[in-house]
Design a protein around this motif. Structure first.
Motif, PDB file in Angstrom:
ATOM      1  N   LEU A  40       0.887  -1.143   0.069  1.00 24.71           N
ATOM      2  CA  LEU A  40       0.074   0.040  -0.117  1.00 24.71           C
ATOM      3  C   LEU A  40       0.738   1.286   0.243  1.00 24.71           C
ATOM      4  CD1 LEU A  40      -3.127  -0.547   2.292  1.00 24.71           C
ATOM      5  CD2 LEU A  40      -3.209  -0.186   0.066  1.00 24.71           C
ATOM      6  N   ASP A  41       0.686   2.009  -1.009  1.00 23.96           N
ATOM      7  CA  ASP A  41       1.175   3.395  -1.033  1.00 23.96           C
ATOM      8  C   ASP A  41       0.374   4.465  -0.638  1.00 23.96           C
ATOM      9  OD1 ASP A  41       3.182   5.543  -1.474  1.00 23.96           O
ATOM     10  OD2 ASP A  41       2.779   5.229  -3.648  1.00 23.96           O
ATOM     11  N   VAL A  42      -0.009   4.765   0.866  1.00 22.47           N
ATOM     12  CA  VAL A  42      -0.842   5.707   1.162  1.00 22.47           C
ATOM     13  C   VAL A  42      -0.275   6.500   2.212  1.00 22.47           C
ATOM     14  CG1 VAL A  42      -2.870   4.507   0.491  1.00 22.47           C
ATOM     15  CG2 VAL A  42      -1.911   3.909   2.424  1.00 22.47           C
ATOM     16  N   ARG A  43      -0.654   7.434   2.423  1.00 20.74           N
ATOM     17  CA  ARG A  43      -0.262   8.612   3.522  1.00 20.74           C
ATOM     18  C   ARG A  43      -0.947   8.579   4.878  1.00 20.74           C
ATOM     19  NH1 ARG A  43       2.561  12.828   2.504  1.00 20.74           N
ATOM     20  NH2 ARG A  43       1.542  14.108   4.089  1.00 20.74           N
ATOM     21  N   PRO A  44      -0.497   9.013   5.907  1.00 21.66           N
ATOM     22  CA  PRO A  44      -1.230   8.626   7.049  1.00 21.66           C
ATOM     23  C   PRO A  44      -2.478   9.625   7.001  1.00 21.66           C
ATOM     24  CG  PRO A  44       1.066   9.080   7.523  1.00 21.66           C
ATOM     25  CD  PRO A  44       0.961   9.264   6.150  1.00 21.66           C
ATOM     26  N   ASP A  45      -2.596  10.562   6.235  1.00 19.42           N
ATOM     27  CA  ASP A  45      -3.790  11.175   6.361  1.00 19.42           C
ATOM     28  C   ASP A  45      -4.761  11.024   5.285  1.00 19.42           C
ATOM     29  OD1 ASP A  45      -2.197  12.081   4.302  1.00 19.42           O
ATOM     30  OD2 ASP A  45      -2.048  14.433   4.607  1.00 19.42           O
ATOM     31  N   THR A  46      -4.286   9.950   4.854  1.00 16.05           N
ATOM     32  CA  THR A  46      -5.527   9.392   4.041  1.00 16.05           C
ATOM     33  C   THR A  46      -6.739   9.100   4.580  1.00 16.05           C
ATOM     34  OG1 THR A  46      -3.828   8.351   2.543  1.00 16.05           O
ATOM     35  CG2 THR A  46      -6.019   7.696   2.107  1.00 16.05           C
ATOM     36  N   PRO A  47      -8.054   9.546   4.008  1.00 21.18           N
ATOM     37  CA  PRO A  47      -9.088   9.443   4.568  1.00 21.18           C
ATOM     38  C   PRO A  47      -9.666   7.969   4.400  1.00 21.18           C
ATOM     39  CG  PRO A  47      -9.372  11.364   3.191  1.00 21.18           C
ATOM     40  CD  PRO A  47      -8.089  10.661   2.981  1.00 21.18           C
ATOM     41  N   LEU A  48     -10.122   7.250   5.494  1.00 20.71           N
ATOM     42  CA  LEU A  48     -10.415   5.880   5.321  1.00 20.71           C
ATOM     43  C   LEU A  48     -11.612   5.637   4.523  1.00 20.71           C
ATOM     44  CD1 LEU A  48     -10.291   4.928   9.431  1.00 20.71           C
ATOM     45  CD2 LEU A  48      -8.706   4.384   7.417  1.00 20.71           C
ATOM     46  N   CYS A  49     -12.461   6.513   4.420  1.00 15.98           N
ATOM     47  CA  CYS A  49     -13.582   6.323   3.388  1.00 15.98           C
ATOM     48  C   CYS A  49     -13.276   6.393   2.012  1.00 15.98           C
ATOM     49  CB  CYS A  49     -14.623   7.538   3.376  1.00 15.98           C
ATOM     50  SG  CYS A  49     -13.754   9.194   3.115  1.00 15.98           S
ATOM     51  N   LYS A  50     -12.070   6.624   1.769  1.00 11.29           N
ATOM     52  CA  LYS A  50     -11.381   6.403   0.283  1.00 11.29           C
ATOM     53  C   LYS A  50     -10.878   5.030   0.042  1.00 11.29           C
ATOM     54  CE  LYS A  50     -12.243  10.877  -0.573  1.00 11.29           C
ATOM     55  NZ  LYS A  50     -12.931  11.172  -1.656  1.00 11.29           N
ATOM     56  N   LEU A  51     -10.454   4.174   1.190  1.00  7.57           N
ATOM     57  CA  LEU A  51     -10.030   2.897   1.058  1.00  7.57           C
ATOM     58  C   LEU A  51     -10.986   1.939   0.460  1.00  7.57           C
ATOM     59  CD1 LEU A  51      -7.921   2.489   4.013  1.00  7.57           C
ATOM     60  CD2 LEU A  51      -7.101   3.279   2.037  1.00  7.57           C
ATOM     61  N   SER A  52     -10.705   1.075  -0.453  1.00  4.88           N
ATOM     62  CA  SER A  52     -11.578   0.262  -1.080  1.00  4.88           C
ATOM     63  C   SER A  52     -11.621  -0.961  -0.046  1.00  4.88           C
ATOM     64  CB  SER A  52     -11.276  -0.526  -2.402  1.00  4.88           C
ATOM     65  OG  SER A  52      -9.767  -1.076  -2.334  1.00  4.88           O
ATOM     66  N   GLY A  53     -12.540  -2.044  -0.146  1.00  8.10           N
ATOM     67  CA  GLY A  53     -12.715  -3.373   0.888  1.00  8.10           C
ATOM     68  C   GLY A  53     -11.229  -3.906   0.725  1.00  8.10           C
ATOM     69  N   GLY A  54     -10.578  -4.109  -0.426  1.00 11.43           N
ATOM     70  CA  GLY A  54      -9.073  -4.650  -0.464  1.00 11.43           C
ATOM     71  C   GLY A  54      -8.373  -4.052   0.410  1.00 11.43           C
ATOM     72  N   GLN A  55      -8.251  -2.690   0.265  1.00 12.81           N
ATOM     73  CA  GLN A  55      -7.280  -1.737   0.654  1.00 12.81           C
ATOM     74  C   GLN A  55      -7.336  -1.699   2.225  1.00 12.81           C
ATOM     75  OE1 GLN A  55      -7.967   1.911  -1.704  1.00 12.81           O
ATOM     76  NE2 GLN A  55      -6.048   1.702  -2.662  1.00 12.81           N
ATOM     77  N   TRP A  56      -8.623  -1.644   2.538  1.00 11.86           N
ATOM     78  CA  TRP A  56      -8.963  -1.832   4.009  1.00 11.86           C
ATOM     79  C   TRP A  56      -8.404  -2.932   4.706  1.00 11.86           C
ATOM     80  CZ3 TRP A  56     -11.279   1.240   7.515  1.00 11.86           C
ATOM     81  CH2 TRP A  56     -11.512   0.826   9.001  1.00 11.86           C
ATOM     82  N   THR A  57      -8.457  -4.303   4.151  1.00 16.27           N
ATOM     83  CA  THR A  57      -7.793  -5.246   4.422  1.00 16.27           C
ATOM     84  C   THR A  57      -6.476  -5.307   4.835  1.00 16.27           C
ATOM     85  OG1 THR A  57      -9.711  -6.816   3.499  1.00 16.27           O
ATOM     86  CG2 THR A  57      -7.892  -8.055   4.246  1.00 16.27           C
ATOM     87  N   ARG A  58      -5.786  -4.818   3.601  1.00 15.41           N
ATOM     88  CA  ARG A  58      -4.307  -4.883   3.572  1.00 15.41           C
ATOM     89  C   ARG A  58      -3.839  -3.715   4.439  1.00 15.41           C
ATOM     90  NH1 ARG A  58      -2.107  -3.776  -2.094  1.00 15.41           N
ATOM     91  NH2 ARG A  58      -4.283  -2.738  -2.818  1.00 15.41           N
ATOM     92  N   ALA A  59      -4.568  -2.727   4.832  1.00 11.75           N
ATOM     93  CA  ALA A  59      -4.141  -1.733   5.800  1.00 11.75           C
ATOM     94  C   ALA A  59      -4.500  -2.127   7.348  1.00 11.75           C
ATOM     95  CB  ALA A  59      -5.233  -0.347   5.490  1.00 11.75           C
ATOM     96  N   SER A  60      -5.320  -3.029   7.517  1.00 13.59           N
ATOM     97  CA  SER A  60      -5.632  -3.705   8.786  1.00 13.59           C
ATOM     98  C   SER A  60      -4.512  -4.625   9.019  1.00 13.59           C
ATOM     99  CB  SER A  60      -6.965  -4.390   8.767  1.00 13.59           C
ATOM    100  OG  SER A  60      -8.011  -3.479   8.777  1.00 13.59           O
ATOM    101  N   ILE A  61      -3.959  -5.291   8.158  1.00 13.26           N
ATOM    102  CA  ILE A  61      -2.820  -6.247   8.194  1.00 13.26           C
ATOM    103  C   ILE A  61      -1.772  -5.328   8.384  1.00 13.26           C
ATOM    104  CG2 ILE A  61      -1.541  -7.870   6.963  1.00 13.26           C
ATOM    105  CD1 ILE A  61      -3.942  -8.779   5.591  1.00 13.26           C
ATOM    106  N   ALA A  62      -1.546  -4.371   8.014  1.00 13.62           N
ATOM    107  CA  ALA A  62      -0.183  -3.380   8.039  1.00 13.62           C
ATOM    108  C   ALA A  62      -0.193  -2.859   9.580  1.00 13.62           C
ATOM    109  CB  ALA A  62      -0.375  -2.147   7.240  1.00 13.62           C
ATOM    110  N   VAL A  63      -1.465  -2.678  10.220  1.00 14.61           N
ATOM    111  CA  VAL A  63      -1.478  -2.226  11.415  1.00 14.61           C
ATOM    112  C   VAL A  63      -1.176  -3.420  12.456  1.00 14.61           C
ATOM    113  CG1 VAL A  63      -3.094  -1.668  13.348  1.00 14.61           C
ATOM    114  CG2 VAL A  63      -3.459  -0.738  11.299  1.00 14.61           C
ATOM    115  N   VAL A  64      -1.430  -4.462  12.101  1.00 13.84           N
ATOM    116  CA  VAL A  64      -0.924  -5.740  12.938  1.00 13.84           C
ATOM    117  C   VAL A  64       0.620  -5.885  12.652  1.00 13.84           C
ATOM    118  CG1 VAL A  64      -0.769  -8.294  13.117  1.00 13.84           C
ATOM    119  CG2 VAL A  64      -3.038  -7.149  12.525  1.00 13.84           C
ATOM    120  N   PHE A  65       1.255  -5.745  11.702  1.00 16.90           N
ATOM    121  CA  PHE A  65       2.741  -5.676  11.475  1.00 16.90           C
ATOM    122  C   PHE A  65       3.412  -4.497  12.341  1.00 16.90           C
ATOM    123  CE2 PHE A  65       2.229  -7.969   7.409  1.00 16.90           C
ATOM    124  CZ  PHE A  65       2.676  -9.199   7.584  1.00 16.90           C
TER     125      PHE A  65
END
Length: 251
Positions: free
Chosen positions: A127-152
């Motif tokens: 994922l190439d996104v900034r910390p200030d990226t609105p969550l509402c702009k994330l697709s379902g797949g991007q949300w899943t990958r972002a959640s996994i990034a949080v775990v890491f």
């Protein structure tokens, strides 16, 4: 050493139906797959471990930190990726520091490696996104990958995952598979997804009679289960209000 220990755990539904009695389980740095018929108590067991539910008897002891995959729920328009990572306040301090507006106390508390560590976690999931990226702009797949990034990013000692691949597309499922396949700490995963269960170190089958542990992944579990002369398609017994047999309780 990080460890989850359940001893003589007991829990009943509000209407008095007993799901667990004298339930014992010990998990360390291993990936455990929880399997069993719907309604047998897999999700309840995870909630008892996390402290979301309190046991009726016995107890759950967790030595270490717990992590979960964040499910996509109602999102406020102003929420950003920093909120998903739970670092909004830390980022605000960094921004004030960069603008020369931070107080002495804030400068002392500033996490100067935050952006670098967050970017590294996001890079691991592509994922190439900034910390200030609105969550509402994330697709379902991007949300899943972002959640996994949080775990890491958080690097918990244990993952507690409840049907993590439900309602995901193929790319989302692959992201979860890769997370578990490369996870080096502890994990307890309740799932019916056989492909995900192939990445487990052990399978714990929960039935109305108690719980049985099988070494190895789903394929090993099926082989051992079949070698016990159980019918191929009847590994999920009907839930009954029955006290577990002592020789089937995990030690």
């Amino acid at each position: 050493m990080s460890q989850i220990t359940l001893r003589q755990l007991g829990w009943s539904t509000p209407d008095g139906n007993s799901l667990f009695e004298d339930f014992d389980l010990s998990v360390s740095r291993e990936r455990i797959g929880l399997v069993g018929r719907n309604g047998v108590g897999k999700s309840t067991l995870l909630k008892l471990i996390s402290g979301e539910l309190l046991p009726k008897t016995g107890g759950a002891t967790v030595t270490g930190t717990l992590g979960v995959l964040q499910q996509k729920v109602q999102i406020e328009p102003e929420e950003t990726l920093a909120d998903l990572f739970d670092v909004r306040k830390a980022f605000e301090i960094l921004r004030r520091a960069e603008a020369g507006q931070a107080s002495i106390d804030e400068l002392a508390d500033a996490d100067w490696t935050l952006e670098e560590r967050m970017a590294a976690a996001l890079d691991r999931v592509g994922l190439d996104v900034r910390p200030d990226t609105p969550l509402c702009k994330l697709s379902g797949g991007q949300w899943t990958r972002a959640s996994i990034a949080v775990v890491f990013f958080q690097a918990p000692d244990f993952l507690l995952l409840d049907e993590p691949t439900n309602n995901l597309d193929r790319m989302g499922r692959e992201a979860v598979f890769n997370l578990i396949a490369n996870w080096k700490a502890g994990a307890i995963v309740a799932s019916h997804d056989r492909e995900l269960l192939e990445h487990m170190d052990a399978i714990v089958e929960i039935t109305s009679l108690g719980a049985t542990r099988y070494g190895g992944n789903w394929s090993h579990f099926r082989q051992q289960n079949q070698s016990s002369c159980k019918p191929r398609n009847t590994i999920w017994p009907t839930l009954k209000n029955t006290r577990p047999r002592s020789n089937e309780i995990l030690k």
